[in-house]
Design a protein around this motif. Structure first.
Motif, PDB file in Angstrom:
ATOM      1  N   ALA A   1       0.819  -1.214   0.000  1.00  0.00           N
ATOM      2  CA  ALA A   1       0.000   0.000   0.000  1.00  0.00           C
ATOM      3  C   ALA A   1       0.848   1.257   0.000  1.00  0.00           C
ATOM      4  CB  ALA A   1      -0.938  -0.009   1.211  1.00  0.00           C
ATOM      5  N   TYR A   2       1.998   1.205   0.659  1.00  0.00           N
ATOM      6  CA  TYR A   2       2.851   2.381   0.775  1.00  0.00           C
ATOM      7  C   TYR A   2       3.359   2.838  -0.590  1.00  0.00           C
ATOM      8  CZ  TYR A   2       6.742   5.310   2.442  1.00  0.00           C
ATOM      9  OH  TYR A   2       7.610   6.347   2.683  1.00  0.00           O
ATOM     10  N   HIS A   3       3.834   1.905  -1.394  1.00  0.00           N
ATOM     11  CA  HIS A   3       4.444   2.265  -2.674  1.00  0.00           C
ATOM     12  C   HIS A   3       3.416   2.543  -3.777  1.00  0.00           C
ATOM     13  CE1 HIS A   3       8.100   0.849  -0.688  1.00  0.00           C
ATOM     14  NE2 HIS A   3       8.764   1.496  -1.627  1.00  0.00           N
ATOM     15  N   ILE A   4       2.242   1.915  -3.705  1.00  0.00           N
ATOM     16  CA  ILE A   4       1.229   2.139  -4.745  1.00  0.00           C
ATOM     17  C   ILE A   4       0.410   3.400  -4.464  1.00  0.00           C
ATOM     18  CG2 ILE A   4      -0.735   0.889  -3.741  1.00  0.00           C
ATOM     19  CD1 ILE A   4       0.388   0.668  -7.419  1.00  0.00           C
ATOM     20  N   TYR A   5       0.534   3.953  -3.273  1.00  0.00           N
ATOM     21  CA  TYR A   5      -0.349   5.038  -2.847  1.00  0.00           C
ATOM     22  C   TYR A   5      -0.353   6.254  -3.779  1.00  0.00           C
ATOM     23  CZ  TYR A   5      -3.143   7.862   0.326  1.00  0.00           C
ATOM     24  OH  TYR A   5      -4.147   8.627   0.867  1.00  0.00           O
ATOM     25  N   PRO A   6       0.795   6.702  -4.330  1.00  0.00           N
ATOM     26  CA  PRO A   6       0.738   7.847  -5.256  1.00  0.00           C
ATOM     27  C   PRO A   6      -0.181   7.602  -6.451  1.00  0.00           C
ATOM     28  CG  PRO A   6       2.995   7.426  -4.597  1.00  0.00           C
ATOM     29  CD  PRO A   6       2.192   6.268  -4.096  1.00  0.00           C
ATOM     30  N   LEU A   7      -0.166   6.394  -6.991  1.00  0.00           N
ATOM     31  CA  LEU A   7      -1.037   6.088  -8.128  1.00  0.00           C
ATOM     32  C   LEU A   7      -2.490   5.964  -7.687  1.00  0.00           C
ATOM     33  CD1 LEU A   7       1.136   3.547 -10.162  1.00  0.00           C
ATOM     34  CD2 LEU A   7       0.873   6.009 -10.492  1.00  0.00           C
ATOM     35  N   TYR A   8      -2.712   5.442  -6.501  1.00  0.00           N
ATOM     36  CA  TYR A   8      -4.065   5.321  -5.947  1.00  0.00           C
ATOM     37  C   TYR A   8      -4.685   6.704  -5.783  1.00  0.00           C
ATOM     38  CZ  TYR A   8      -7.683   4.107  -2.453  1.00  0.00           C
ATOM     39  OH  TYR A   8      -8.854   3.949  -1.752  1.00  0.00           O
ATOM     40  N   THR A   9      -3.928   7.661  -5.252  1.00  0.00           N
ATOM     41  CA  THR A   9      -4.459   9.016  -5.067  1.00  0.00           C
ATOM     42  C   THR A   9      -4.655   9.722  -6.406  1.00  0.00           C
ATOM     43  OG1 THR A   9      -2.211   9.891  -4.728  1.00  0.00           O
ATOM     44  CG2 THR A   9      -3.468   9.313  -2.764  1.00  0.00           C
ATOM     45  N   SER A  10      -3.752   9.493  -7.350  1.00  0.00           N
ATOM     46  CA  SER A  10      -3.915  10.112  -8.664  1.00  0.00           C
ATOM     47  C   SER A  10      -5.171   9.607  -9.351  1.00  0.00           C
ATOM     48  CB  SER A  10      -2.697   9.844  -9.546  1.00  0.00           C
ATOM     49  OG  SER A  10      -2.873  10.417 -10.822  1.00  0.00           O
ATOM     50  N   GLY A  11      -5.502   8.350  -9.101  1.00  0.00           N
ATOM     51  CA  GLY A  11      -6.729   7.779  -9.667  1.00  0.00           C
ATOM     52  C   GLY A  11      -7.981   8.232  -8.949  1.00  0.00           C
ATOM     53  N   GLY A  12      -7.814   8.993  -7.862  1.00  0.00           N
ATOM     54  CA  GLY A  12      -8.968   9.535  -7.140  1.00  0.00           C
ATOM     55  C   GLY A  12      -9.283   8.837  -5.830  1.00  0.00           C
ATOM     56  N   GLY A  13      -8.515   7.800  -5.478  1.00  0.00           N
ATOM     57  CA  GLY A  13      -8.806   7.055  -4.262  1.00  0.00           C
ATOM     58  C   GLY A  13      -8.306   7.752  -3.007  1.00  0.00           C
ATOM     59  N   TYR A  14      -8.917   7.397  -1.870  1.00  0.00           N
ATOM     60  CA  TYR A  14      -8.445   7.892  -0.582  1.00  0.00           C
ATOM     61  C   TYR A  14      -8.639   6.798   0.469  1.00  0.00           C
ATOM     62  CZ  TYR A  14     -13.316   8.799   0.988  1.00  0.00           C
ATOM     63  OH  TYR A  14     -14.630   8.674   1.358  1.00  0.00           O
ATOM     64  N   LEU A  15      -7.927   6.895   1.565  1.00  0.00           N
ATOM     65  CA  LEU A  15      -8.065   5.914   2.642  1.00  0.00           C
ATOM     66  C   LEU A  15      -9.081   6.365   3.676  1.00  0.00           C
ATOM     67  CD1 LEU A  15      -4.379   4.778   3.326  1.00  0.00           C
ATOM     68  CD2 LEU A  15      -6.103   3.730   1.856  1.00  0.00           C
ATOM     69  N   PHE A  16      -8.842   7.561   4.250  1.00  0.00           N
ATOM     70  CA  PHE A  16      -9.757   8.120   5.239  1.00  0.00           C
ATOM     71  C   PHE A  16     -10.036   9.585   4.897  1.00  0.00           C
ATOM     72  CE2 PHE A  16      -7.298   4.902   7.648  1.00  0.00           C
ATOM     73  CZ  PHE A  16      -8.340   4.082   8.072  1.00  0.00           C
ATOM     74  N   GLY A  17     -11.262  10.007   5.132  1.00  0.00           N
ATOM     75  CA  GLY A  17     -11.569  11.419   5.037  1.00  0.00           C
ATOM     76  C   GLY A  17     -11.020  12.136   6.261  1.00  0.00           C
ATOM     77  N   THR A  18     -11.240  13.424   6.336  1.00  0.00           N
ATOM     78  CA  THR A  18     -10.737  14.187   7.461  1.00  0.00           C
ATOM     79  C   THR A  18     -11.877  14.876   8.194  1.00  0.00           C
ATOM     80  OG1 THR A  18     -10.299  16.048   5.974  1.00  0.00           O
ATOM     81  CG2 THR A  18      -8.449  14.597   6.495  1.00  0.00           C
ATOM     82  N   ALA A  19     -11.703  15.035   9.507  1.00  0.00           N
ATOM     83  CA  ALA A  19     -12.674  15.737  10.342  1.00  0.00           C
ATOM     84  C   ALA A  19     -12.460  17.239  10.197  1.00  0.00           C
ATOM     85  CB  ALA A  19     -12.500  15.296  11.796  1.00  0.00           C
ATOM     86  N   ALA A  20     -13.304  18.018  10.870  1.00  0.00           N
ATOM     87  CA  ALA A  20     -13.239  19.472  10.761  1.00  0.00           C
ATOM     88  C   ALA A  20     -11.897  20.027  11.225  1.00  0.00           C
ATOM     89  CB  ALA A  20     -14.373  20.100  11.568  1.00  0.00           C
ATOM     90  N   ASN A  21     -11.250  19.331  12.188  1.00  0.00           N
ATOM     91  CA  ASN A  21      -9.957  19.816  12.700  1.00  0.00           C
ATOM     92  C   ASN A  21      -8.769  19.339  11.870  1.00  0.00           C
ATOM     93  OD1 ASN A  21      -9.826  17.125  13.358  1.00  0.00           O
ATOM     94  ND2 ASN A  21      -9.433  17.437  15.546  1.00  0.00           N
ATOM     95  N   GLY A  22      -9.045  18.614  10.784  1.00  0.00           N
ATOM     96  CA  GLY A  22      -7.985  18.149   9.902  1.00  0.00           C
ATOM     97  C   GLY A  22      -7.467  16.761  10.214  1.00  0.00           C
ATOM     98  N   ASP A  23      -7.894  16.176  11.340  1.00  0.00           N
ATOM     99  CA  ASP A  23      -7.464  14.825  11.694  1.00  0.00           C
ATOM    100  C   ASP A  23      -8.166  13.802  10.805  1.00  0.00           C
ATOM    101  OD1 ASP A  23      -5.913  15.857  13.698  1.00  0.00           O
ATOM    102  OD2 ASP A  23      -7.278  15.322  15.334  1.00  0.00           O
ATOM    103  N   TYR A  24      -7.509  12.669  10.586  1.00  0.00           N
ATOM    104  CA  TYR A  24      -8.139  11.604   9.811  1.00  0.00           C
ATOM    105  C   TYR A  24      -9.355  11.049  10.562  1.00  0.00           C
ATOM    106  CZ  TYR A  24      -4.203  11.474   6.550  1.00  0.00           C
ATOM    107  OH  TYR A  24      -3.269  11.796   5.601  1.00  0.00           O
TER     108      TYR A  24
END
Length: 416
Positions: free
Chosen positions: A194-217
């Protein structure tokens, strides 16, 4: 994510002599009294490579404070072993590890907040401080940052590709000319990464966790299994073994760097830990951001931080705080650790000191400047295995929608 320590003993010895390893004199009497009460010993746990780097520094600290300091190597499952030992009351006073352990360690009551003053805190890279802050408290002292970038053999690929499609086209051409045997060295293996593929995952529009109002995951907003992740893995699938052949399960953590340094591929997605091998192999290389998909979002790598933690159940907590806050924060030590293994120092003064002699530092920092801090929330532990296995399956030809949907259900079940 590897650590190397070649030549570190000599380097650290020089740094320690230069720094005098001085902390706050006002704190030392209390630390020494605490040390005497605990039997005059400070125990530090680190992985086997970092242990060699720390020993000279720890010995000097011991002399300064009249105590014995033991740096013990835990070569496998350091985080798990630390949590278990902490629960049993047999753990160390200080542990060294990645910042994304913090959520799990705090949840298990294994580490204490670190007492850094505002001036000390401001001396560090802002992202590094953010990474070791959890629930509004500082839980570690960062010493290095890291992120992956695209490392390319400039003799085979003189120009940095603007998109992943451009990279693939050049890689296929090099294969056709028999100048390379692989299009891209991005480690996956049979279990994914997951660590190494993550740049391509994000470029494709994927995300792991959204963020709360304070910016925390926000662990309640899981992106894996949602339409965005499916779309991302549909793009990744096209690069896989049944598509372009750029992503392959045969490229692993054990052989990806060696394949690049063996001039079998022009492009490597890796971090600062790969540079020593490239130099040793006399590869002419350059470093640039990992390119994203044409028309896609920016490719965002994870930004990770290496840090020192104070064990909540250590026998010598006052001395551990002294060690972490007043010795680990020395620019001389940070420079020495950098020279042992060239990752960008988290301490700004140390980074400024070494950046002039190492142009790679600025390039890695540029590649990670818009990266995402690796989530340190406990829920992140549920991501790695299902996500990685789904990645490997999709690279091998499995249906992206079914595979990622199933992985999302598995992850959500583990988080609950």
């Amino acid at each position: 994510m590897r650590i190397r320590t070649a030549g570190v003993v000599a380097v650290l010895g020089l740094a320690l002599a230069a720094s005098g390893c001085g902390g706050s004199d006002g704190d030392k009497p209390a630390a020494k009294e605490s040390a005497k009460a605990a039997g005059g010993k400070l125990v530090i746990w680190a992985d086997d490579k970092r242990t060699a780097a720390l020993k000279p520094f720890a010995e000097e600290f011991g002399k300064e404070n009249g105590v014995t300091v033991e740096v013990q190597a835990v070569s496998k499952d350091l985080q798990t072993n630390f949590v278990t030992a902490s629960q049993q009351g047999s753990g160390p006073d200080v542990v060294v590890g990645a910042h994304d352990w913090i959520g799990n360690l705090v949840q298990n009551g294994a580490i204490d907040p670190v007492q850094l003053g505002a001036e000390q805190k401001s001396a560090f890279n802002e992202t590094a401080v953010k990474a070791v802050t959890f629930n509004g408290q500082l839980y570690g002292v960062p010493y290095a940052t890291e992120n992956v970038a695209l490392i390319r053999n400039t003799e085979l690929a003189p120009e940095a590709p603007k998109t992943i499609e451009e990279l693939v086209a050049t890689g296929k051409q090099l294969k056709a000319q028999k100048k390379a045997s692989e299009i891209l060295c991005l480690q996956s293996g049979q279990n994914g990464d997951a660590y190494h593929i993550y740049p391509l995952y994000t470029s494709g529009g994927g995300y792991l966790f959204g963020t709360a109002a304070n910016g925390d995951y926000d662990p309640k907003d899981l992106g894996v299994g949602k339409p965005e992740s499916i779309a991302a893995f549909q793009k990744i699938a096209k690069l896989g073994e049944k598509g372009e052949g750029a992503l392959k399960r045969s490229i692993t953590g054990e052989n990806s760097i060696a394949t690049f340094t063996g001039k079998k591929c022009a492009y490597l997605v890796s971090g600062p830990w790969a540079i020593a091998d490239a130099k040793k192999a006399n590869i002419k290389y350059d470093i640039s951001p990992v390119p994203g998909f044409a028309g896609g979002k920016e490719a965002q790598p994870f930004v990770g931080v290496q840090a020192f933690y104070v064990a909540a159940k250590g026998k010598n907590k006052a001395l551990a705080q002294e060690f972490v806050t007043n010795y680990v924060t020395k620019p001389e030590l940070a420079v020495a650790l950098y020279k042992a293994e060239p990752r960008p120092p988290a301490l700004t003064a140390a980074f400024d000191q070494v950046k002039g002699e190492d142009p790679d530092l600025a390039k890695f920092q540029e590649a990670g400047k818009n990266g995402q801090v690796l989530p340190a929330i406990p829920a992140m532990a549920a991501i790695w295995d299902p996500f990685g296995k789904a990645e490997a399956a999709v690279i091998g030809g499995a249906d992206p929608a079914q595979t990622i949907t199933a992985a999302g259900k598995t992850i959500a079940g583990q988080i609950k």
